[in-house]
Write an enzyme that holds these catalytic residues in place. Structure first.
Site, PDB file in Angstrom:
ATOM      1  N   ARG A 108       0.838  -1.191   0.000  1.00  0.00           N
ATOM      2  CA  ARG A 108       0.000   0.000   0.000  1.00  0.00           C
ATOM      3  C   ARG A 108       0.869   1.235   0.000  1.00  0.00           C
ATOM      4  O   ARG A 108       1.954   1.260   0.599  1.00  0.00           O
ATOM      5  CB  ARG A 108      -0.916   0.031   1.225  1.00  0.00           C
ATOM      6  CG  ARG A 108      -1.929  -1.084   1.260  1.00  0.00           C
ATOM      7  CD  ARG A 108      -2.816  -0.997   2.486  1.00  0.00           C
ATOM      8  NE  ARG A 108      -2.023  -0.903   3.695  1.00  0.00           N
ATOM      9  CZ  ARG A 108      -2.295  -0.082   4.713  1.00  0.00           C
ATOM     10  NH1 ARG A 108      -3.339   0.723   4.655  1.00  0.00           N
ATOM     11  NH2 ARG A 108      -1.529  -0.068   5.778  1.00  0.00           N
ATOM     12  N   SER A 177       7.517  -5.449   6.781  1.00  0.00           N
ATOM     13  CA  SER A 177       7.207  -6.459   7.797  1.00  0.00           C
ATOM     14  C   SER A 177       7.765  -7.829   7.430  1.00  0.00           C
ATOM     15  O   SER A 177       7.038  -8.825   7.305  1.00  0.00           O
ATOM     16  CB  SER A 177       5.696  -6.523   8.018  1.00  0.00           C
ATOM     17  OG  SER A 177       5.222  -5.281   8.476  1.00  0.00           O
ATOM     18  N   ASP A 230       5.405  -3.018  11.492  1.00  0.00           N
ATOM     19  CA  ASP A 230       4.018  -2.594  11.715  1.00  0.00           C
ATOM     20  C   ASP A 230       3.705  -2.296  13.180  1.00  0.00           C
ATOM     21  O   ASP A 230       2.891  -1.413  13.480  1.00  0.00           O
ATOM     22  CB  ASP A 230       3.033  -3.627  11.159  1.00  0.00           C
ATOM     23  CG  ASP A 230       3.312  -5.050  11.631  1.00  0.00           C
ATOM     24  OD1 ASP A 230       4.281  -5.253  12.398  1.00  0.00           O
ATOM     25  OD2 ASP A 230       2.575  -5.965  11.226  1.00  0.00           O
TER      26      ASP A 230
END
Length: 506
Positions: A108, A177, A230
């Site tokens: 994203r 991540s 994250d």
């Protein structure tokens, strides 16, 4: 005629006795069958017990392991990784910042505009992009060129029609991540790939350098301000909304936690200098282990059959990835011991076929006939025509497994609070001392297991109250949304006017 009548009567009586014998035999067999089932359930309940005394032992063990992990590399199952983030958003951040969130088969890109006041996100835009399958096994250059191209298109689309900004390099927070050994705020070496990626030329390489080289090739004027995971993003987002946020926990498919630690407590890096005197530590708490954790034979089997045996023990007991499979294993054991589920379904032998959202749906089925339980048993496990009594048994199994997970997660959270002196014990090992003035303490929390599973959340809060007593009123679990994205952009804003060398190892 009398003899015939007597003979008939005797025959009828014998037949009746035979039928009665069959009925009684079936009842006796049924009772024996249920005794076996009840024994399995009782063994599960006993093995999963989490009385408050045991939870406090887990709390103490977590705090001890945190100390050990901060004292030396490899000193604990908890990695206690340095993030080099030494300050968090304050709310004074202003301007437009970007984030790139890469943590799976999608990535994203985000753009947020900050207004200079706490909780003042004036606007945010986000775009999700799937990563083509071939790029997951291609080269690092191919992967990052694709990401940089998408990011450039996103920037041009979002900035079209807006007033040209002063000449200033755009700044980006990069949430990555995957397992990384971080050496500074904006540098980290990829240790290994997970989640289906297998780009061999990238292992052992600096992740930020690869991204920035791709940004240059694309012609996009953008600087990577920092590299985070994250959980750290969740802490940043929590702190942006509430200045009393000191830790963050993610409880979803996987689980992890991070918190703000005093720099002088990180003994394994005695030369650590930070501008604030603090640093965010990424615990990687999924790997926590203690003999006080209530482990069952199902946990042992799950672990031994997993790709990473003797690893991520805490995660395998509390996270969404595994809870459904523990329940599947219990149902399989009962099916092999009795026929209450009918013939043993072959689907019961398929690992992870019963995913945790299905477990939650069965657990929270409030229909009188437990229709959702019956539907999931039939459609997912191909077990049909089970009695209401058996359906209630399945709900009870779900309850036992979920309750244990939630209560252990609560103990983990209190373990963090104990380490930083926010559990009311005053750091003396005592419990809830009345002479200790408690500070308001906020823990940011994300993840579908907590946010979407009502019973899990209820059990976690109950355990938190039991362990902390009166101190619990000062501890707030605050749900955040999209720490991995928005949190990354907020951290880019936090560090935009600071040197990336603000944290140094001497």
């Amino acid at each position: 005629m009398g003899k015939v009548a007597v003979g008939v009567a005797v025959g009828v009586a014998v037949a009746a006795c035979a039928v009665a014998g069959v009925v009684v035999g079936r009842r006796v067999g049924s009772r024996r069958k249920w005794k076996r089932v009840v024994r399995v359930l009782e063994e599960l309940e006993e093995a999963c017990e989490t009385p408050v005394g045991r939870l406090r032992q887990v709390v103490d063990a977590m705090a001890v392991e945190m100390h050990a992990g901060l004292a030396s590399e490899g000193g604990s199952k908890l990695k206690m990784l340095l993030t080099f983030v030494d300050h968090l958003p304050t709310g004074s951040e202003i301007g437009t910042y970007y984030a790139l969130d890469l943590g799976g088969t999608n990535f994203r890109v985000l753009r947020i505009q900050l207004g200079g006041r706490r909780s003042s996100i004036l606007s945010q835009d986000v775009e999700r992009q799937p990563i083509p399958q071939h790029l997951m096994t291609s080269t690092s250059e191919d992967l990052f060129d694709f990401i940089a191209s998408t990011l450039k298109q996103f920037v041009e689309k979002e900035e079209s029609g807006s007033e040209p900004s002063p000449v200033r390099t755009r700044e980006l927070g990069f949430t990555f991540s995957f397992p990384v050994k971080q050496s500074s705020l904006r540098s980290g070496i990829l240790i290994k790939w997970t989640k289906g990626f297998a780009i061999e030329d990238m292992v052992g390489k600096e992740v930020v350098e690869l991204l920035e080289a791709a940004l240059v090739r694309s012609g996009l004027d953008m600087r990577v301000a920092l590299l985070v995971n994250d959980t750290v993003g969740t802490l940043a987002l929590g702190r942006y909304h509430d200045a009393d946020t000191v830790a963050a926990v993610i409880i979803g498919t996987g689980t992890n936690a991070c918190y703000l630690e005093r720099a002088d407590a990180i003994i394994k890096c005695q030369g650590l200098l930070t501008t604030s005197g603090y640093m965010v530590v990424n615990m990687e708490w999924g790997n926590f282990w203690s003999s006080h954790l209530p482990r069952t034979s199902y946990d042992i089997d799950l672990d031994s059959e997993s790709p990473n045996p003797n690893d991520q023990g805490f995660e395998k007991m509390i996270s969404g990835m595994y809870l459904g499979d523990i329940v599947r294993r219990v149902i399989l054991r009962i099916s092999l011991d009795s026929d209450i589920f009918g013939p043993v379904s072959s689907r019961l032998s398929i690992p992870f076929i019963l995913q945790t959202p299905l477990l939650a749906a069965m657990h929270e089925d409030d229909s009188p006939e437990l229709k959702e339980v019956a539907k999931i048993l039939k459609e997912t496990l191909e077990i049909s025509e089970v009695s209401l009594k058996v359906r209630k048994l399945v709900v009870r199994i779900c309850d036992v497994v979920t309750c244990r997970a939630a209560r252990l997660a609560a103990a983990g959270i209190v373990g963090i609070l104990k380490k930083i002196g926010r559990d009311g014990s005053g750091g003396t090992g005592g419990r809830n001392r009345s002479d200790v003035k408690m500070k308001r303490t906020v823990v940011a929390i994300e993840g579908g297991l907590y946010t979407s599973y009502t019973m899990f959340r209820k059990y976690l809060h109950e355990a938190l109250n039991e362990i902390l007593g009166d101190v619990a009123q000062h501890v707030i679990l605050q749900v955040t949304e999209d720490g991995s994205g928005i949190g990354g952009a907020l951290l880019a804003a936090s560090y935009s006017s600071y040197s990336v060398d603000g944290v140094k190892l001497l």
